[in-house]
Design a protein around this motif. Structure first.
Motif, short mmCIF file in Angstrom:
data_model
loop_
_atom_site.label_atom_id
_atom_site.label_comp_id
_atom_site.label_asym_id
_atom_site.label_seq_id
_atom_site.Cartn_x
_atom_site.Cartn_y
_atom_site.Cartn_z
N ILE A 14 0.85 -1.19 0.00
CA ILE A 14 0.00 0.00 0.00
C ILE A 14 0.88 1.24 0.00
CG2 ILE A 14 -1.65 1.32 1.40
CD1 ILE A 14 -2.75 -1.46 2.31
N GLY A 15 1.99 1.19 0.74
CA GLY A 15 2.93 2.30 0.77
C GLY A 15 3.53 2.58 -0.60
N ASP A 16 3.87 1.51 -1.34
CA ASP A 16 4.42 1.68 -2.70
C ASP A 16 3.39 2.36 -3.61
OD1 ASP A 16 6.77 0.38 -1.96
OD2 ASP A 16 6.06 -1.57 -2.69
N LEU A 17 2.14 1.95 -3.46
CA LEU A 17 1.07 2.52 -4.27
C LEU A 17 0.92 4.02 -3.97
CD1 LEU A 17 -1.13 1.78 -6.34
CD2 LEU A 17 -2.65 1.32 -4.42
N LEU A 18 0.93 4.39 -2.69
CA LEU A 18 0.83 5.80 -2.31
C LEU A 18 2.05 6.59 -2.79
CD1 LEU A 18 -0.59 5.36 1.30
CD2 LEU A 18 -1.80 6.32 -0.67
N LEU A 19 3.23 5.99 -2.65
CA LEU A 19 4.45 6.63 -3.15
C LEU A 19 4.36 6.89 -4.65
CD1 LEU A 19 7.28 4.67 -1.32
CD2 LEU A 19 7.22 7.13 -1.58
N GLY A 20 3.89 5.90 -5.38
CA GLY A 20 3.77 6.03 -6.83
C GLY A 20 2.78 7.09 -7.24
N LEU A 21 1.60 7.09 -6.62
CA LEU A 21 0.60 8.11 -6.94
C LEU A 21 1.11 9.51 -6.60
CD1 LEU A 21 -2.65 6.32 -5.73
CD2 LEU A 21 -2.00 6.83 -8.09
N GLY A 22 1.75 9.64 -5.45
CA GLY A 22 2.31 10.93 -5.06
C GLY A 22 3.39 11.40 -6.02
N THR A 23 4.23 10.47 -6.48
CA THR A 23 5.28 10.82 -7.45
C THR A 23 4.67 11.29 -8.76
OG1 THR A 23 6.81 9.24 -6.44
CG2 THR A 23 7.27 9.90 -8.71
N ALA A 24 3.65 10.58 -9.23
CA ALA A 24 2.98 10.98 -10.48
C ALA A 24 2.37 12.37 -10.33
CB ALA A 24 1.91 9.96 -10.86
N PHE A 25 1.67 12.64 -9.23
CA PHE A 25 1.06 13.95 -9.01
C PHE A 25 2.13 15.04 -8.87
CE2 PHE A 25 -2.84 11.69 -7.27
CZ PHE A 25 -3.59 11.94 -8.40
N PHE A 26 3.23 14.72 -8.23
CA PHE A 26 4.33 15.67 -8.08
C PHE A 26 4.86 16.08 -9.45
CE2 PHE A 26 8.66 17.08 -7.19
CZ PHE A 26 8.51 17.81 -6.03
N ILE A 27 5.10 15.11 -10.30
CA ILE A 27 5.61 15.37 -11.65
C ILE A 27 4.59 16.17 -12.46
CG2 ILE A 27 6.23 14.27 -13.84
CD1 ILE A 27 7.57 12.07 -12.09
N ILE A 28 3.32 15.82 -12.34
CA ILE A 28 2.27 16.55 -13.06
C ILE A 28 2.25 18.00 -12.61
CG2 ILE A 28 -0.22 16.78 -13.36
CD1 ILE A 28 -0.32 13.65 -13.19
N GLN A 29 2.35 18.26 -11.30
CA GLN A 29 2.34 19.64 -10.81
C GLN A 29 3.54 20.42 -11.31
OE1 GLN A 29 1.86 20.14 -6.60
NE2 GLN A 29 -0.35 19.94 -6.73
N ILE A 30 4.66 19.76 -11.49
CA ILE A 30 5.87 20.45 -11.96
C ILE A 30 5.78 20.73 -13.46
CG2 ILE A 30 8.36 20.17 -12.37
CD1 ILE A 30 7.67 20.81 -9.46
N LEU A 31 5.39 19.74 -14.24
CA LEU A 31 5.45 19.87 -15.70
C LEU A 31 4.21 20.48 -16.35
CD1 LEU A 31 7.16 16.51 -16.76
CD2 LEU A 31 8.20 18.76 -16.43
N ALA A 32 3.07 20.39 -15.72
CA ALA A 32 1.84 20.87 -16.35
C ALA A 32 1.71 22.38 -16.22
CB ALA A 32 0.61 20.18 -15.75
N ASP A 33 1.08 22.96 -17.20
CA ASP A 33 0.81 24.39 -17.21
C ASP A 33 -0.06 24.73 -16.01
OD1 ASP A 33 0.48 27.05 -18.03
OD2 ASP A 33 -1.26 26.52 -19.27
N LYS A 34 0.32 25.75 -15.27
CA LYS A 34 -0.42 26.14 -14.06
C LYS A 34 -1.88 26.47 -14.36
CE LYS A 34 3.20 26.27 -11.25
NZ LYS A 34 3.68 25.01 -10.86
N SER A 35 -2.16 27.00 -15.55
CA SER A 35 -3.55 27.35 -15.88
C SER A 35 -4.42 26.11 -16.01
CB SER A 35 -3.61 28.18 -17.15
OG SER A 35 -3.17 27.42 -18.27
N ALA A 36 -3.82 24.95 -16.29
CA ALA A 36 -4.59 23.71 -16.39
C ALA A 36 -5.18 23.33 -15.04
CB ALA A 36 -3.69 22.59 -16.92
N TRP A 37 -4.51 23.73 -13.95
CA TRP A 37 -5.01 23.43 -12.61
C TRP A 37 -6.14 24.38 -12.22
CZ3 TRP A 37 -3.46 19.04 -10.57
CH2 TRP A 37 -2.26 18.50 -10.98
N GLU A 38 -6.17 25.54 -12.84
CA GLU A 38 -7.15 26.56 -12.45
C GLU A 38 -8.47 26.41 -13.19
OE1 GLU A 38 -4.94 30.08 -13.28
OE2 GLU A 38 -3.49 29.68 -11.68
N LYS A 39 -8.49 25.65 -14.29
CA LYS A 39 -9.71 25.54 -15.09
C LYS A 39 -10.57 24.41 -14.63
CE LYS A 39 -7.63 27.67 -19.06
NZ LYS A 39 -7.22 27.60 -20.43
#
Length: 185
Positions: A160-185
């Protein structure tokens, strides 16, 4: 290996989000990441378990504690990314907790391991000194490697910890690479 899969999924999702919004990946945002060397060092501290299992078995607690200290330090430095850091932190804590409660080794479910033929407890230990087959049970076994991922080359067993680590890593990368306006819409 499964963590790499989640990282690649995060890159792909960020790329698709940016394409949808007519933007490019925001690679300059990588400069926002503080202490990027810490998780790399933390992962490197796991190498003795597979490269030098006899040596690592003697001082496994030292490598494990050092590895998780690197991960937790990275999370503290990047705490402004609340949701991904929370997921990664919870996953890392779950893994560290179950490892610490089981003699500094991660239990692998004997039932989950039964999908492989001719894999013995000795074979698991010979491959990774920080794992053991929990044939007689383990402390907090629900946090151990009990989830079977049947994907060739990526699959195996995760917790379960690996799964949470993986999801958190994916979200972290998305927040870094995705355009900030994509989060606001």
């Amino acid at each position: 290996m499964i963590l790499l899969f989640f990282a690649l999924a995060g890159i792909l999702i960020a790329t698709l989000m940016n394409l949808f919004h007519g933007e490019k990946n925001r690679y300059q945002n990588i400069m926002e990441i503080r202490g990027l060397w810490l998780p790399i060092l933390g992962l490197a501290l796991e190498l003795p378990f597979s490269c030098f299992p006899a040596f690592a078995a003697k001082v496994g607690w030292l490598f494990t504690i050092s590895s998780y200290l690197c991960i937790f330090a990275f999370l503290i430095l990047n705490r402004k990314k609340r949701i991904p850091v929370s997921l990664i932190g919870l996953g890392a804590f779950c893994n560290f907790f179950v490892i610490a409660c089981n003699g500094w080794r991660m239990p692998v479910s004997a039932r989950a391991l039964s999908v492989y033929q001719n894999i013995t407890a000795e074979a698991v230990y010979a491959k990774r000194a920080n794992y053991f087959v929990a044939s007689n049970g383990a402390n907090f076994s629900f946090l151990s490697d009990i989830l079977y991922i049947p994907v060739p080359r990526i699959g195996g067993f995760i917790s379960i910890g690996d799964l949470l680590l993986g999801l958190g890593t994916a979200f972290f990368i998305i927040q870094i690479l995705a355009d900030k306006s994509a989060w606001e819409k």
